[in-house]
Write an enzyme that holds these catalytic residues in place. Structure first.
Site, PDB file in Angstrom:
ATOM      1  N   CYS A  13       0.836  -1.205   0.000  1.00 47.15           N
ATOM      2  CA  CYS A  13       0.000   0.000   0.000  1.00 47.15           C
ATOM      3  C   CYS A  13       0.872   1.256   0.000  1.00 47.15           C
ATOM      4  O   CYS A  13       1.551   1.547   0.990  1.00 47.15           O
ATOM      5  CB  CYS A  13      -0.908  -0.039   1.224  1.00 47.15           C
ATOM      6  SG  CYS A  13      -1.774   1.490   1.568  1.00 47.15           S
TER       7      CYS A  13
ATOM      8  N   CYS B 261      -0.060   3.908   2.646  1.00 48.67           N
ATOM      9  CA  CYS B 261       0.361   3.453   3.982  1.00 48.67           C
ATOM     10  C   CYS B 261       1.800   3.872   4.254  1.00 48.67           C
ATOM     11  O   CYS B 261       2.136   4.346   5.344  1.00 48.67           O
ATOM     12  CB  CYS B 261       0.234   1.934   4.111  1.00 48.67           C
ATOM     13  SG  CYS B 261      -1.429   1.312   3.884  1.00 48.67           S
TER      14      CYS B 261
END
Length: 201
Positions: free
Chosen positions: A118, A121
């Protein structure tokens, strides 16, 4: 015969000549054993290390630090990995630790659901780390890997990453769920608002 055909034939003949020339040459290849690096060690807490002796250390290592730890062969730190408990570092937990760390915590807990693949993230990771250090007396900050903890993902219905969920007294605080990237300033504003509402209740 057109000019293009003549050029193509000439190129084919040259390639054939070069390939036959190189196939006749003996080539010696020395076997090279791959140089294996020892794996990066798991971060553990040695009984003889006092956290106050290393005030600047953190459980988050950069890639450069990991390589330095792997390549270090001699010296006092070889074989010993230092981790400061508390210290405001974001702690990674799994499904088995979730109940003890999050639901039974005396302090409010901010849970960050992340994944290694991600991009957002990774983008907010420094802001979350900074927040964990700044609010270490008021708040526990943990992260949960999305792919390794499917039961938690299903239970808390986490469909977007990164996802932040605020817990107080073993319960998810209603309206505290936040998904997507966030700036450090907005993250502080988000946490301050939730901590303020927690102190009023």
């Amino acid at each position: 015969m057109s000019a293009l055909n003549r050029i193509a034939n000439h190129i084919r003949k040259e390639l054939f000549r070069l390939s036959s020339l190189f196939s006749a040459m003996p080539i010696a290849v020395a076997p090279v054993a791959p140089k294996l690096l020892p794996p990066v060690r798991a971060v553990t807490v040695p009984a003889n290390i006092v956290c106050n002796a290393f005030p600047a250390c953190s459980s988050v290592f950069s890639n450069r630090s990991k390589v330095a730890l792997r390549n270090r062969r001699n010296g006092p730190m070889f074989g010993t990995v230092v981790k400061c408990v508390g210290g405001g570092a974001v702690r990674e937990i799994d499904e088995n630790q979730f109940n003890d760390v999050v639901l039974e915590s005396e302090r409010p807990v901010l849970v960050e659901f992340v994944a290694t693949w991600c991009g957002p993230c990774r983008l907010i990771a420094p802001a979350v780390q900074s927040l964990a250090q700044e609010y270490q007396d008021k708040l526990v900050v943990v992260k949960v890997d999305h792919d390794s903890n499917p039961r938690l993902i299903e239970e808390y219905k986490v469909y977007g990453l990164p996802a932040l969920i605020f817990f107080r007294n073993g319960q998810e605080v209603p309206g505290s769920r936040r998904e997507g990237a966030i700036t450090k300033a907005k993250l502080k504003e988000y946490v301050d608002k939730l901590l303020e509402s927690a102190s009023i209740v």
